[in-house]
Each structure stands twice: as C-alpha cells, then as structure tokens.
Design a protein around this motif. Structure first.
Motif, PDB file in Angstrom:
ATOM      1  N   LEU A 190      25.674 -36.095  62.703  1.00 33.59           N
ATOM      2  CA  LEU A 190      26.146 -36.636  61.505  1.00 33.59           C
ATOM      3  C   LEU A 190      27.605 -37.102  61.806  1.00 33.59           C
ATOM      4  CD1 LEU A 190      24.984 -33.923  59.087  1.00 33.59           C
ATOM      5  CD2 LEU A 190      24.367 -36.364  58.884  1.00 33.59           C
ATOM      6  N   ARG A 191      27.765 -38.156  61.076  1.00 33.14           N
ATOM      7  CA  ARG A 191      29.248 -38.654  60.902  1.00 33.14           C
ATOM      8  C   ARG A 191      30.082 -37.616  59.904  1.00 33.14           C
ATOM      9  NH1 ARG A 191      25.913 -43.006  60.680  1.00 33.14           N
ATOM     10  NH2 ARG A 191      26.261 -44.714  62.319  1.00 33.14           N
ATOM     11  N   ILE A 192      31.320 -37.594  60.216  1.00 37.65           N
ATOM     12  CA  ILE A 192      32.086 -36.592  59.422  1.00 37.65           C
ATOM     13  C   ILE A 192      31.938 -36.805  57.924  1.00 37.65           C
ATOM     14  CG2 ILE A 192      34.380 -37.956  59.837  1.00 37.65           C
ATOM     15  CD1 ILE A 192      35.928 -35.277  59.673  1.00 37.65           C
ATOM     16  N   SER A 193      31.951 -38.508  57.615  1.00 37.66           N
ATOM     17  CA  SER A 193      31.946 -38.861  56.027  1.00 37.66           C
ATOM     18  C   SER A 193      30.328 -38.074  55.721  1.00 37.66           C
ATOM     19  CB  SER A 193      31.851 -40.318  56.236  1.00 37.66           C
ATOM     20  OG  SER A 193      31.294 -41.024  56.641  1.00 37.66           O
ATOM     21  N   GLU A 194      29.384 -38.284  56.307  1.00 33.20           N
ATOM     22  CA  GLU A 194      28.003 -38.043  55.801  1.00 33.20           C
ATOM     23  C   GLU A 194      28.284 -36.601  55.662  1.00 33.20           C
ATOM     24  OE1 GLU A 194      25.974 -41.592  58.794  1.00 33.20           O
ATOM     25  OE2 GLU A 194      25.972 -39.478  59.099  1.00 33.20           O
ATOM     26  N   ARG A 223      23.572 -42.375  54.928  1.00 34.64           N
ATOM     27  CA  ARG A 223      24.275 -42.964  56.338  1.00 34.64           C
ATOM     28  C   ARG A 223      24.752 -44.349  56.240  1.00 34.64           C
ATOM     29  NH1 ARG A 223      21.219 -40.007  61.207  1.00 34.64           N
ATOM     30  NH2 ARG A 223      23.905 -39.452  61.245  1.00 34.64           N
ATOM     31  N   LYS A 224      25.638 -44.594  57.162  1.00 40.25           N
ATOM     32  CA  LYS A 224      26.334 -45.874  57.211  1.00 40.25           C
ATOM     33  C   LYS A 224      25.358 -47.008  57.080  1.00 40.25           C
ATOM     34  CE  LYS A 224      29.768 -47.921  60.227  1.00 40.25           C
ATOM     35  NZ  LYS A 224      30.341 -48.132  61.529  1.00 40.25           N
ATOM     36  N   LEU A 319      16.577 -41.032  69.642  1.00 34.66           N
ATOM     37  CA  LEU A 319      18.184 -40.730  69.690  1.00 34.66           C
ATOM     38  C   LEU A 319      18.584 -42.077  68.475  1.00 34.66           C
ATOM     39  CD1 LEU A 319      20.748 -39.572  70.159  1.00 34.66           C
ATOM     40  CD2 LEU A 319      21.010 -40.928  72.233  1.00 34.66           C
ATOM     41  N   GLN A 320      18.353 -43.148  68.764  1.00 36.73           N
ATOM     42  CA  GLN A 320      18.782 -44.276  67.729  1.00 36.73           C
ATOM     43  C   GLN A 320      18.411 -43.890  66.360  1.00 36.73           C
ATOM     44  OE1 GLN A 320      16.592 -48.080  67.836  1.00 36.73           O
ATOM     45  NE2 GLN A 320      17.757 -48.726  66.262  1.00 36.73           N
ATOM     46  N   GLN A 321      17.309 -43.345  65.860  1.00 33.01           N
ATOM     47  CA  GLN A 321      16.868 -42.900  64.605  1.00 33.01           C
ATOM     48  C   GLN A 321      17.710 -41.687  64.361  1.00 33.01           C
ATOM     49  OE1 GLN A 321      15.323 -40.266  63.057  1.00 33.01           O
ATOM     50  NE2 GLN A 321      15.405 -41.185  61.074  1.00 33.01           N
ATOM     51  N   ARG A 322      17.986 -40.600  65.176  1.00 31.50           N
ATOM     52  CA  ARG A 322      18.891 -39.556  65.015  1.00 31.50           C
ATOM     53  C   ARG A 322      20.324 -39.914  64.687  1.00 31.50           C
ATOM     54  NH1 ARG A 322      16.504 -34.327  66.111  1.00 31.50           N
ATOM     55  NH2 ARG A 322      18.510 -33.581  65.187  1.00 31.50           N
ATOM     56  N   MET A 323      20.791 -40.893  65.243  1.00 35.04           N
ATOM     57  CA  MET A 323      22.356 -41.210  65.199  1.00 35.04           C
ATOM     58  C   MET A 323      22.516 -42.066  64.019  1.00 35.04           C
ATOM     59  SD  MET A 323      23.923 -40.002  67.785  1.00 35.04           S
ATOM     60  CE  MET A 323      25.425 -40.894  68.002  1.00 35.04           C
ATOM     61  N   GLY A 324      21.335 -42.588  63.388  1.00 39.18           N
ATOM     62  CA  GLY A 324      21.505 -43.579  62.163  1.00 39.18           C
ATOM     63  C   GLY A 324      21.891 -44.657  62.647  1.00 39.18           C
ATOM     64  N   HIS A 325      21.663 -45.251  63.905  1.00 42.50           N
ATOM     65  CA  HIS A 325      22.057 -46.632  64.317  1.00 42.50           C
ATOM     66  C   HIS A 325      21.038 -47.746  63.754  1.00 42.50           C
ATOM     67  CE1 HIS A 325      24.656 -44.825  67.965  1.00 42.50           C
ATOM     68  NE2 HIS A 325      25.394 -44.911  66.837  1.00 42.50           N
ATOM     69  N   LYS A 326      21.771 -48.959  63.441  1.00 43.55           N
ATOM     70  CA  LYS A 326      20.991 -49.933  63.242  1.00 43.55           C
ATOM     71  C   LYS A 326      20.350 -50.676  64.263  1.00 43.55           C
ATOM     72  CE  LYS A 326      22.904 -51.431  58.643  1.00 43.55           C
ATOM     73  NZ  LYS A 326      23.360 -52.487  57.923  1.00 43.55           N
ATOM     74  N   SER A 327      20.810 -50.809  65.322  1.00 41.59           N
ATOM     75  CA  SER A 327      20.581 -51.284  66.565  1.00 41.59           C
ATOM     76  C   SER A 327      20.414 -50.510  67.782  1.00 41.59           C
ATOM     77  CB  SER A 327      21.421 -52.392  66.909  1.00 41.59           C
ATOM     78  OG  SER A 327      21.018 -53.105  68.191  1.00 41.59           O
ATOM     79  N   VAL A 328      19.604 -50.610  68.522  1.00 41.81           N
ATOM     80  CA  VAL A 328      19.482 -49.599  69.737  1.00 41.81           C
ATOM     81  C   VAL A 328      20.762 -50.033  70.661  1.00 41.81           C
ATOM     82  CG1 VAL A 328      17.981 -51.067  71.311  1.00 41.81           C
ATOM     83  CG2 VAL A 328      17.943 -48.725  71.579  1.00 41.81           C
ATOM     84  N   ALA A 329      21.198 -51.175  70.684  1.00 43.64           N
ATOM     85  CA  ALA A 329      22.276 -51.399  71.418  1.00 43.64           C
ATOM     86  C   ALA A 329      23.480 -50.586  71.458  1.00 43.64           C
ATOM     87  CB  ALA A 329      22.832 -52.951  71.220  1.00 43.64           C
TER      88      ALA A 329
END
Length: 354
Positions: A190-194, A223-224, A319-329
């Motif tokens: 999780l991000r700190i703001s989340e 999430r962001k 991992l992408q989904q767990r991190m909440g990243h829009k792009s796998v990049a």
C-alpha cells in the motif's frame, strides 16, 4: 526557501499563497480541476508553475514588462514548443536539475494547458505536446529490505530491540499499532496515503472455518488514479496481518473505545487519525534503531513488498494488480531488478558451470 514558504505554516496555506501569486487563469484549475488531488500534489504543481512563469517573464520576449501575476491567456497563447524546449534546456544547463525533475515540471505545465483546453475551452493548442520529450532511464536496481532485514525491523517493533531507554518508555503504548502498520505495508505494498486514509469499516475479514480457501482478508483502498471516480480496490492481506490488526483493534476496544462508521484505522493515543508525517517518523525511528539505515522510507517498504512478492510468485501481472499500477511498465522495474539480482547470485560458481 522563499518568503512565501517561510510565512506559510501548513501545506494548504503554502498552496494558497503560491496560487495567489500565479496568473488568475490558473485559479480554477487548483480550486476545481485538481480537486481530487492531494494538497501535496497540488502544491507540487503550483511550485512548478510558479517556476515556469517566473522563467517566462524573464526570458520570453513576448511580455518583457509583465510580472507573473499579470500574465493573461493571450500571453499564454504566444508560447511555442521551442519556448518549452528552451525552458527545459535552461533548467538543465543553468540549474543542473535531474531529468526526473525536468520531466515533472514540463508535465505540470502541460497539465495546466490541457485543463484550459479540454475543461475551460479557453485555449486550442498545448505547446508542450509539440516540444521534445524527456527520456527517463529506468534504473535496474531497487533499494529495499530483504526478508531477513524485514525480520530484524519487525523484531524491533515487537520487542523494542535496539530502542533507547527513553523510546522504551513509550514503546508498550504503540507497539501493537506500529506492528500492524509496518507489517501491512510489507504485506500489501500500500502507498502511505492509501494506508493513512483507511477507516476500520474499510477492513473486511471473512473467516470460513469449513472452507478455509474461501476466507478473505482485505482493505478497501482508494488507490492512486481512482480518486476521481471514487472506485475502491480490494487490497488483500495475509493471515499474519489479520492477527496483528486484530490485536491492535482488540487493544483499543479493551481501553473502552467503541467503533463507528468512519473511525480511523490507525490513530494517535488521543484518537486522532495518524498523519502521514507521524507514520514516516515512526518508521524512521525503528529503521534507525534496528538496521542503522537512513535510506529506508515508507515507499521503500512498498518496494520491499514488490521485490519479495515477485521473487516468490514470479508473476508480474499479479504484482501489477497488487501494486495498483495502471501500466505493467511501472511494475517492470521490480521484475528487472529481481531477475538481475538472482542472476548475479546464481553466477557465484560460474567456473564450475562451464
């Protein structure tokens, strides 16, 4: 530090002070266009725009006798892609700014133009789009805590190992809360703001004693990238996190606290929501005491989750989904760093492999 920053006490006050010094056509963006962004994000945009407009009145030939606050939309229309390139070049050569900073300031200018074009319909062209892009090289290494280092950190929180006598005086009051926070970071990314924004009713624990595989533990996090739509995401956590969270909430209940909708998940002894700065200072204390390091921030706990999760699962899409990243990049950095690290380790006996 400029006079504005010295006189302002809070981030909100700093933001308003800077916005008041910007051209009037920027006001609606900060009051309405960026309403879903955090104060810190808006403050960063405001500082970048102040920097850009100060450069504009001093170096562009179109408005030699104007101050920043006097600039109009007609003035903005005169700026060309070449002017944006010159601004970036000046920042790089005269201020020796890093590419990441150059790219962020260029983006801040572009965001304002896009708002004035698409939302207010007061401009037709964004010169940033026609200017030269800035390539940011992605590093192939990540600063993070390996599992053994995480264990040392968690031991410090559990048992006070390495804390000073003064710190130990308060440790018993905070350790359940601090352990739940730090482990949740390491367990979920999780991000700190989340994490800081979580309420108790955002936490869902469903235990199915007959079918354990159907049990679920997650928090509903904003999430962001989803703040505008208010779309919450399930961020799953482990049974170990569940135990730490339950211990912490049981402690609060034993002290007479009753929970209701909107009750913050992580609080001070006074019952107020723990601030982002307080979370940062808490982690800094434990990291210094246990690992004697100054390079581990809350964001590095997020990196620690990503690195160890990828090592264990080798599944970048999960991992992408767990991190909440829009792009796998954005997730690739952890895969590259992990693969490189493992390749170096496995090459130890390279002579016998030939």
């Amino acid at each position: 530090m400029d006079i504005i920053s010295q006189n302002a006490k809070t981030n909100t006050e700093k933001l308003y002070a800077i916005v008041d010094a910007l051209p009037s056509f920027t006001r609606n963006y900060f009051y309405f266009g960026a309403v879903n962004n955090s104060v810190l994000t808006k403050l960063s945009y405001a500082r970048d725009l102040k920097y850009f407009f100060e450069y504009a009145v001093n170096y562009y030939p179109y408005f030699p006798d104007k101050e920043v606050k006097d600039l109009t939309l007609e003035d903005l229309k005169q700026i060309t892609p070449l002017d944006i390139d010159n601004f970036v070049k000046w920042m790089s050569e005269s201020r020796n700014l890093k590419d990441k900073t150059l790219a962020r300031r260029r983006t801040s200018v572009s965001i304002l133009y896009e708002y004035l074009i698409n939302t207010e319909r007061k401009l037709e062209y964004n010169p940033v789009v026609g200017s030269s892009s800035i390539r940011i090289d992605q590093p192939d290494y990540v600063t993070y805590l390996k599992m053994d280092e995480q264990m040392v950190l968690l031991d410090c929180i559990k048992n006070g190992t390495g804390l000073t006598k003064r710190q130990l005086l308060y440790h018993e009051k905070y350790k359940e809360r601090d352990l739940a926070i730090v482990f949740l970071f390491l367990d979920t990314g999780l991000r700190i703001s989340e994490l800081q924004a979580l309420n108790i009713d955002d936490m869902v624990i469903f235990d199915n004693p007959y079918h354990p595989e159907k049990s679920e533990c997650y928090v509903k996090a904003l999430r962001k990238g989803h703040k505008k739509s208010r779309e919450y995401t399930k961020v799953y956590f482990s049974d170990e996190s569940k135990n730490y969270l339950r211990d912490y909430l049981d402690l609060r209940e034993s002290m007479g606290e009753s929970f209701k909708e909107g009750t913050p998940l992580f609080v001070t002894l006074d019952g107020n929501r723990l601030s982002i700065r307080e979370i940062q200072q808490m982690l800094k204390k434990y990291v210094k005491a246990s690992l004697h390091r100054s390079d581990i921030s809350v964001h590095k706990l997020r990196s620690s989750f990503a690195m160890e999760f990828y090592k264990a699962e080798k599944n970048i899409l999960v991992l992408q989904q767990r991190m909440g990243h829009k792009s796998v990049a954005a997730t690739n950095i952890y895969a590259r760093a992990s693969d490189k690290e493992m390749a170096v380790i496995e090459s130890r006996n390279w002579r016998t492999n030939n």
